[in-house]
Design a protein around this motif. Structure first.
Motif, PDB file in Angstrom:
ATOM      1  N   ARG A 110      35.020  -6.574   6.689  1.00  0.00           N
ATOM      2  CA  ARG A 110      35.485  -5.734   7.728  1.00  0.00           C
ATOM      3  C   ARG A 110      35.754  -4.352   7.041  1.00  0.00           C
ATOM      4  O   ARG A 110      36.023  -4.377   5.857  1.00  0.00           O
ATOM      5  CB  ARG A 110      36.849  -6.282   8.076  1.00  0.00           C
ATOM      6  N   GLU A 111      35.718  -3.497   7.744  1.00  0.00           N
ATOM      7  CA  GLU A 111      36.012  -1.973   7.223  1.00  0.00           C
ATOM      8  C   GLU A 111      37.407  -1.939   6.695  1.00  0.00           C
ATOM      9  O   GLU A 111      38.424  -2.678   7.155  1.00  0.00           O
ATOM     10  CB  GLU A 111      35.909  -1.069   8.248  1.00  0.00           C
ATOM     11  N   ASP A 113      41.260  -0.829   6.164  1.00  0.00           N
ATOM     12  CA  ASP A 113      42.071  -0.256   7.258  1.00  0.00           C
ATOM     13  C   ASP A 113      42.980   0.869   6.797  1.00  0.00           C
ATOM     14  O   ASP A 113      43.907   0.613   5.826  1.00  0.00           O
ATOM     15  CB  ASP A 113      42.637  -1.307   7.806  1.00  0.00           C
ATOM     16  N   ASN A 269      29.856   6.778   2.049  1.00  0.00           N
ATOM     17  CA  ASN A 269      30.316   6.066   3.104  1.00  0.00           C
ATOM     18  C   ASN A 269      31.767   6.122   3.092  1.00  0.00           C
ATOM     19  O   ASN A 269      32.572   6.271   4.312  1.00  0.00           O
ATOM     20  CB  ASN A 269      30.032   4.574   3.086  1.00  0.00           C
ATOM     21  N   GLN A 270      32.493   6.117   2.240  1.00  0.00           N
ATOM     22  CA  GLN A 270      34.028   6.363   2.227  1.00  0.00           C
ATOM     23  C   GLN A 270      34.417   7.510   2.353  1.00  0.00           C
ATOM     24  O   GLN A 270      35.730   7.634   2.506  1.00  0.00           O
ATOM     25  CB  GLN A 270      34.440   5.690   0.664  1.00  0.00           C
TER      26      GLN A 270
END
Length: 272
Positions: A110-111, A113, A269-270
């Motif tokens: 999952r990404e 949070d 991406n981060q």
């Protein structure tokens, strides 16, 4: 930022915070300022509040999916003498059905949070004596950043450079947090030279074969993960109005390997 104390003096308090929140400490590297919890699936010990709602609901029936979460805390000396910077990063997995009969499942990432990271950090700040309202206001300001603040480019020789439209101070902190999120351990750092010395670490390597079958599905990397024996340098350079980021080999040269390209892509991406 915690004033008046060094990272080593906060270590036990941070460990107690996670244990009291309902997590088991799985990894401790005091010399690197890194502490990581185990995967949390049984949330019976976690209070019925904001934290539990974000972590996910308990399994309602045989056909429900499950979620697992873990957190990494990194403590490092702050820019100002006598201060400590604390970073909390989240990693999550979700079990999803892969067959129509709902008899086969697969764990998928999952990404991270950011809301959950911010709430955990707020609670930790309050534990250290910060005013609740002030701690919340600081986190709201930190989260309100413009979108699309990073650009990835490659030279003719294949070497990549990540341009971050932020000051060095902020970019340095965000790169460190991004490294935590994508599974790297910062073994050393030299802020004056803009260098993070990192290694990909599997903190579950000593688990049983049963646990390993679960870990084999942690597809944070597309393809094989980087070699845990290889050390990389992440070079964060002040370029005036922006900051550049490059992946260097352990010897200090620009790394043009496929793994280096993946690392830079994950950081992009981060940070974007």
């Amino acid at each position: 930022v915690v004033s008046g104390v060094r990272p080593a003096e906060l270590w036990d308090q941070v460990k107690e915070f996670w244990q009291e929140t309902g997590f088991v400490i799985k990894l401790e590297i005091p010399e690197a300022g890194v502490m990581e919890t185990d995967w949390a699936e049984n949330r019976a010990q976690i209070q019925q509040d904001f934290i539990r709602n974000l972590l996910g609901k308990a399994i309602d029936s045989l056909y429900s999916t499950a979620e697992r979460d873990k957190f990494r805390t990194r403590l490092e000396p702050g820019v100002e003498p006598g201060t400590t910077d604390i970073f909390i990063s989240h990693r999550g997995m979700v079990e999803t059905f892969v067959s129509e009969g709902k008899d086969q499942t697969r764990w998928q990432p999952r990404e991270p949070d950011p809301d959950l990271e911010a709430e955990m950090l707020r609670r930790l700040m309050v534990r250290f004596g910060a005013d609740q309202k002030k701690a919340q206001e600081q986190l709201v300001v930190a989260k309100n950043k413009p979108a699309d603040r990073a650009k990835l480019s490659r030279s003719s020789d294949g070497a990549g450079t990540l341009e971050v439209q932020e000051s060095f101070d902020r970019a340095w902190r965000r790169v460190g947090l991004a490294l935590d999120r994508v599974g790297f351990t910062v073994e050393d750092r030299d802020r004056s030279k803009g260098l993070y010395f990192v290694r990909y670490v599997d903190p579950e390597a000593d688990n049983t074969s049963k646990d390993k079958s679960f870990l084999d599905k942690l597809a944070f990397w597309k393809g094989a993960p980087p070699d845990t024996k290889t050390r990389y340098r992440i070079f964060v350079k002040d370029a005036g109005a922006l900051t550049t980021v490059q992946v260097l080999s352990n010897e200090g040269g620009v790394d043009q390997s496929e793994t280096a390209k993946k690392i830079l892509g994950l950081l992009f991406n981060q940070l974007k």
